[in-house]
Design an enzyme around this catalytic site. Structure first.
Site, PDB file in Angstrom:
ATOM      1  N   TYR A 144      -4.598   7.056  -5.971  1.00  0.00           N
ATOM      2  CA  TYR A 144      -3.528   7.010  -4.980  1.00  0.00           C
ATOM      3  C   TYR A 144      -3.894   8.020  -3.909  1.00  0.00           C
ATOM      4  O   TYR A 144      -3.611   9.211  -4.026  1.00  0.00           O
ATOM      5  CB  TYR A 144      -2.175   7.322  -5.623  1.00  0.00           C
ATOM      6  CG  TYR A 144      -1.033   7.407  -4.646  1.00  0.00           C
ATOM      7  CD1 TYR A 144      -0.901   6.483  -3.625  1.00  0.00           C
ATOM      8  CD2 TYR A 144      -0.087   8.418  -4.735  1.00  0.00           C
ATOM      9  CE1 TYR A 144       0.143   6.565  -2.716  1.00  0.00           C
ATOM     10  CE2 TYR A 144       0.975   8.512  -3.850  1.00  0.00           C
ATOM     11  CZ  TYR A 144       1.075   7.576  -2.836  1.00  0.00           C
ATOM     12  OH  TYR A 144       2.114   7.664  -1.936  1.00  0.00           O
ATOM     13  N   ASP A 203      -4.238   2.372  -4.098  1.00  0.00           N
ATOM     14  CA  ASP A 203      -3.648   2.481  -2.772  1.00  0.00           C
ATOM     15  C   ASP A 203      -4.463   3.519  -2.008  1.00  0.00           C
ATOM     16  O   ASP A 203      -4.300   4.717  -2.212  1.00  0.00           O
ATOM     17  CB  ASP A 203      -2.178   2.893  -2.887  1.00  0.00           C
ATOM     18  CG  ASP A 203      -1.516   3.101  -1.537  1.00  0.00           C
ATOM     19  OD1 ASP A 203      -2.197   2.910  -0.502  1.00  0.00           O
ATOM     20  OD2 ASP A 203      -0.330   3.476  -1.515  1.00  0.00           O
ATOM     21  N   HIS A 256       4.589  -2.624  -1.678  1.00  0.00           N
ATOM     22  CA  HIS A 256       3.223  -3.100  -1.883  1.00  0.00           C
ATOM     23  C   HIS A 256       3.244  -4.336  -2.782  1.00  0.00           C
ATOM     24  O   HIS A 256       4.237  -4.590  -3.478  1.00  0.00           O
ATOM     25  CB  HIS A 256       2.364  -2.040  -2.580  1.00  0.00           C
ATOM     26  CG  HIS A 256       2.145  -0.798  -1.793  1.00  0.00           C
ATOM     27  ND1 HIS A 256       0.932  -0.461  -1.236  1.00  0.00           N
ATOM     28  CD2 HIS A 256       2.982   0.224  -1.493  1.00  0.00           C
ATOM     29  CE1 HIS A 256       1.029   0.701  -0.627  1.00  0.00           C
ATOM     30  NE2 HIS A 256       2.264   1.141  -0.768  1.00  0.00           N
TER      31      HIS A 256
END
Length: 256
Positions: free
Chosen positions: A105, A146, A247
């Site tokens: 992330y 991500d 998302h």
């Protein structure tokens, strides 16, 4: 082996959606970001009931990543090397059926005139160094998550509106390309070289109904993994559900 990545934006808030998607999509490995919970509070029972082994690097209310696997996970490691003082839960890595898989992330970096942007770039420099080390092993590697990076103008509904954003600033894209140019392949772009598709739509201003999104969730494959790439795509369906994450999952399929 099907490997998917999804920023769930709170595992507790999205648990019904996550469970429904796991059942329908049936990934062998699911990489989750922004679980926003400590490991002890992760809803493990419900997910284990679907046949997953669960590994979490979490923190209270913020960040947090999880690696779910239907196969044994070996050599588990938590935290991105390179900064022992970094306490943010943003990285977890393990080996599944011979494939080294990292779940990340990457920091958002906004506002860019604060300490958050230098932290983003420093984190990316650490990721590049680690990614280079993984390549040296000459085994299949998948780095999914991500990335908070819009790689190209076509990965954004309105590039001009994002030009000074940390996700699209030139320095950010250069740092992302420096990782890719080590020898990694963007799984989605390898299968869909010309397609316009997004993985994130903001909750504000009706972005989802108008399909005004950005592509910031990526699966990067080492040459040994890219040689086994059979398919990849973005699963839009979860974004249209009630109480959806902003998302949606991205996945790739590797031949065994």
């Amino acid at each position: 082996m099907k490997i998917a990545t999804w920023n769930v934006n709170s595992i507790k808030a999205r648990l019904p959606n996550v469970l429904e998607w796991l059942k329908a999509a049936d990934p062998d490995v699911a990489l989750l970001q922004e679980v926003k919970t400590q490991e002890a509070d992760f809803p493990a029972l419900e997910i284990k009931a679907l046949g997953y082994e669960i590994h979490v690097s979490g923190q209270k209310s913020y960040n947090g990543v999880a690696l779910l696997s239907k196969h044994p996970v070996e050599d588990l490691a938590k935290g991105l090397p390179g900064d022992d003082a970094d306490e943010q839960a943003r990285y977890i890595e393990g080996t599944v059926k011979g494939v080294r898989i990292g779940c990340l992330y990457l920091p958002n970096g906004n506002p860019v005139d604060t300490e958050k942007y230098p932290y983003k770039l420093a984190w990316m420099a650490r990721l590049r160094a680690h990614a280079a080390g993984l390549l040296a092993s000459e085994r299949p590697v998948v780095l999914g998550g991500d990335y908070n990076i819009i790689p190209e103008e076509r990965d954004c509904y309105d590039p001009a509106a994002w030009i000074d954003d940390a996700l699209f600033k030139l320095e950010s894209r250069q740092a992302f390309r420096a990782i890719v140019h080590l020898g990694y392949t963007d799984a989605f772009r390898a299968i869909h070289p010309h397609r316009i598709a997004y993985s994130f739509w903001d909750y504000q201003a009706g972005r989802w109904p108008r399909d005004e999104g950005i592509r910031i969730d990526h699966l990067l494959l080492s040459p040994q993994a890219a040689d086994r790439l059979r398919d990849a795509d973005i699963d839009r369906e979860p974004r249209g559900r009630e109480k959806a994450s902003d998302h949606t999952p991205v996945w790739c399929m590797l031949d065994s």
